[in-house]
Design a protein around this motif. Sequence first.
Motif: not given
Length: 140
Positions: A11-14, A19-22, A62-65
């Motif tokens: 499964v691709p994990y983007l 994130g909510a908008r995506a 969402d990204e978590f830098p």
Amino acid sequence: MPSAPPDPPVVPYLMVRNGARALDWYVRAFGGRPVERHDMDDGRLGHAMVELANGGAIYLSDEFPELIERVGTLAPDCLGGTTVTVALAVDDVDAWLARAEAEGAVTIRPPVDEFYGRHAKLRDPFGHVWSLTGPKRNEA
């Protein structure tokens, strides 16, 4: 009794920004259905799963830098692009592309019939590249 995972084997994990908008975008643009969603206390999307209209699935968050050592990747706009293309087998390349374009995707390769079928590529608003493949168009 052996346990079987509920998801496809790959499964691709983007990773995305917003994130909510995506999540909403992938549901609309790819005829998806949200299956799972976990929001973080700070408002970011911690994890979601979307089943796509073609029977496939994606994960996203969402990204978590601040957790890059544990998470391992960032969103494409942070990296200046993506390193993968997600291949999406569909029943009608032109219809899927039109729906994604209507939601803000950018076509980077218009639909064309190739030896293996019809093919097009798009970039979604979050920087991910998708390769749509399906049956050739019938030539009249």
